[in-house]
Structures are given as structure tokens and as C-alpha cells.
Design an enzyme around this catalytic site. Structure first.
Site, mmCIF file in Angstrom:
data_model
loop_
_atom_site.group_PDB
_atom_site.id
_atom_site.type_symbol
_atom_site.label_atom_id
_atom_site.label_comp_id
_atom_site.label_asym_id
_atom_site.label_seq_id
_atom_site.Cartn_x
_atom_site.Cartn_y
_atom_site.Cartn_z
ATOM 1 N N SER A 60 19.964 72.722 59.388
ATOM 2 C CA SER A 60 21.002 71.823 59.099
ATOM 3 C C SER A 60 22.323 72.642 59.535
ATOM 4 O O SER A 60 22.713 73.750 59.557
ATOM 5 C CB SER A 60 21.319 71.687 57.428
ATOM 6 O OG SER A 60 20.131 71.216 56.793
HETATM 7 N N1 SAH Z 1 16.627 75.219 54.741
HETATM 8 C C1 SAH Z 1 16.002 75.132 56.077
HETATM 9 C C2 SAH Z 1 16.020 73.867 56.898
HETATM 10 C C3 SAH Z 1 14.875 73.197 56.580
HETATM 11 S S1 SAH Z 1 14.141 71.909 57.408
HETATM 12 C C4 SAH Z 1 16.886 75.972 56.870
HETATM 13 O O1 SAH Z 1 17.845 76.629 56.353
HETATM 14 O O2 SAH Z 1 16.578 76.314 58.163
HETATM 15 C C5 SAH Z 1 13.122 71.191 56.441
HETATM 16 C C6 SAH Z 1 11.774 71.908 56.393
HETATM 17 O O3 SAH Z 1 10.895 71.335 55.086
HETATM 18 C C7 SAH Z 1 10.951 72.187 57.451
HETATM 19 O O4 SAH Z 1 10.794 73.442 57.780
HETATM 20 C C8 SAH Z 1 9.504 71.176 57.026
HETATM 21 O O5 SAH Z 1 8.531 71.834 57.656
HETATM 22 C C9 SAH Z 1 9.507 71.631 55.405
HETATM 23 N N2 SAH Z 1 8.975 70.775 54.789
HETATM 24 C C10 SAH Z 1 8.543 69.483 54.884
HETATM 25 N N3 SAH Z 1 7.613 68.870 53.958
HETATM 26 C C11 SAH Z 1 7.536 69.990 53.222
HETATM 27 C C12 SAH Z 1 6.561 70.182 51.821
HETATM 28 N N4 SAH Z 1 6.029 69.331 51.235
HETATM 29 N N5 SAH Z 1 6.750 71.601 51.544
HETATM 30 C C13 SAH Z 1 7.300 72.547 51.848
HETATM 31 N N6 SAH Z 1 7.963 72.530 52.950
HETATM 32 C C14 SAH Z 1 8.010 71.315 53.637
#
Ligand code: SAH
Length: 216
Positions: A60
Site C-alpha cells: 500500500s
Molecule cells: N500489508 C502488506 C500488503 C499486502 S497486499 C504490505 O505491507 O506489503 C495483500 C496481501 O494479502 C497479498 O500478499 C495477498 O497474497 C494476501 N492475501 C489475500 N488473501 C489472503 C488470505 N486469505 N490469507 C492470507 N493472505 C491473503
């Protein structure tokens, strides 16, 4: 490296009014965002913009991370659950804010992102306060519940019930809820058996994929 760029970014977040909490600003001044990015994108780490981290996922924009951190009201000693570790950047910031005595469990469904996040925690010395796990986080993480704070970094079709159940009394949860493409960032607070939901505004996140999210 990048200290001047990082402090310029943090000053901007303060002067543009995105973040007022000094503890949040200090944490953002300490955590090296470039360490969480692929090599070719490190030079853009301190621009206020979302960036790709591989596997179709994104980290983000710093102002969004700051807004979420401020809304979470993290304090030393808090037990925190994050769904969607991605690069691990947000988790490391939360680690800074719950030290000493707190713990951040961050769940990632994609093995390659989760293991990279785990590695960077070890390299930067966050592995004492942040634990990265590979699993479907849409069902929460019952073995360490309840959590004082829960934050979901991916868009859910509705607030996942298991996450509400795993929220401690007095706890706060942030979760983007809505269609794929545009969502409302929901703040859920628990007061005994009562759950209250407040919309904080429009956001865009990648989809939460899993049992209580969207289907693959
Ligand atoms: N907080 C992160 C941004 C994450 S983007 C940062 O600081 O970089 C959102 C993430 O959620 C992605 O990596 C995606 O693979 C993950 N995601 C999506 N569905 C999920 C689930 N059910 N359980 C765990 N992770 C999930």
C-alpha cells in the site's frame, strides 16, 4: 541508506495531514520501506505510492499505511493479527508500535511472499516481535486468539465472521469491505458482546482470497 528520502516522506505525511500521531510518524521514520521491495523498485520506496511486490500483489501507499496505523491505535503490549503479510512492511511498523511486550502475527496465503517477509524480519531484527505464517487468514488464526487489534490488508466481500469472533473485548479491527475494485474501510470495535461498525472511507485493495473471502 535513503534516510533523507524517508524523513522527507514522513514530513510530507505530517504536513499533508494524513498522519498526526507522533508514534506512528516516528515508526515510519525508522522502518526502511526500501528493504521490503524488489531490487528494481527500491529507488521508488519513498514516493507516496503503492508498488508491485510480485505475484500480482501490492504494498500500500505510505499515506494509506499511516492512516491505518493511526486508526488502529496500537500500544505496547498489544497482540495483533494481520491478514495479508505481503512484503511485511506494515507488520514491521506494527512491531515497532507494540514493543515492548506485544506480538504481531501476520498471515500470508502465498508461500513465496510469506517466506520473503519472514527473511526480511530476521534480517532487520523484527523476528522477536513479528511472526509470519503461511495460511488462509480469512479464517483468522484461532490458536493465538483473542487479538487486541486485527488488520486485513485485502478486500473482503463482507466482514469475515471468524475475525469478529477472534477480536478481544475493547479490540479494534480494520477491514476493507466491498466489491473487487472499490471498498469501504470498515472499523469494527468490540465492547463485550456488542460489535460496532463504522465506515472510514473509500479504499482500493487486492482481493482477500479464501474460505471467508473471494474464491480463487
Ligand atoms: N500489508 C502488506 C500488503 C499486502 S497486499 C504490505 O505491507 O506489503 C495483500 C496481501 O494479502 C497479498 O500478499 C495477498 O497474497 C494476501 N492475501 C489475500 N488473501 C489472503 C488470505 N486469505 N490469507 C492470507 N493472505 C491473503
Amino acid at each position: 541508506m535513503y534516510e533523507a528520502e524517508r524523513s522527507r516522506l514522513v514530513k510530507g505525511l505530517r504536513s499533508q495531514g494524513y498522519v498526526t500521531d507522533e508514534r506512528v510518524l516516528e515508526a515510519m521514520g525508522r522502518v526502511p520501506r526500501h528493504e521490503f521491495l524488489p531490487p528494481e523498485l527500491k529507488g521508488q520506496a519513498y514516493v507516496d505510492s503503492p508498488l508491485p511486490i510480485g505475484m500480482g500483489q501490492t504494498i500500500s501507499a505510505p499515506h494509506m499505511v499511516g492512516i491505518m496505523l493511526e486508526a488502529l491505535e496500537l500500544r505496547p503490549g498489544h497482540r495483533v493479527l494481520e491478514i495479508g503479510a505481503g512484503s511485511g512492511y506494515h507488520a514491521a511498523l506494527m512491531g515497532e508500535l507494540v514493543r515492548p511486550g506485544g506480538k504481531v502475527y501476520t498471515v500470508e496465503r502465498l508461500e513465496s511472499l510469506g517466506s520473503a517477509a519472514k527473511e526480511v524480519m530476521e534480517r532487520l531484527g523484527y523476528d522477536d516481535v513479528v511472526e509470519v505464517m503461511i495460511a488462509d487468514g480469512s479464517i483468522g488464526l484461532p490458536e493465538h486468539a483473542p487479538y487486541d487489534r486485527i488488520t486485513v490488508a485485502a478486500a473482503a466481500p463482507s466482514v469475515p465472521t471468524p475475525l469478529e469472533e477472534q477480536l478481544a473485548d475493547g479490540g479494534r479491527m480494520l477491514v476493507p469491505v466491498g466489491g473487487q475494485g472499490y471498498q469501504d474501510l470498515m472499523l469494527v470495535t468490540r465492547n463485550g458482546d456488542r460489535l460496532e461498525r463504522t465506515g472510514l472511507g473509500g479504499v482500493v485493495f487486492v482481493p482477500l482470497i479464501g474460505q471467508h473471502g473471494y474464491q480463487d
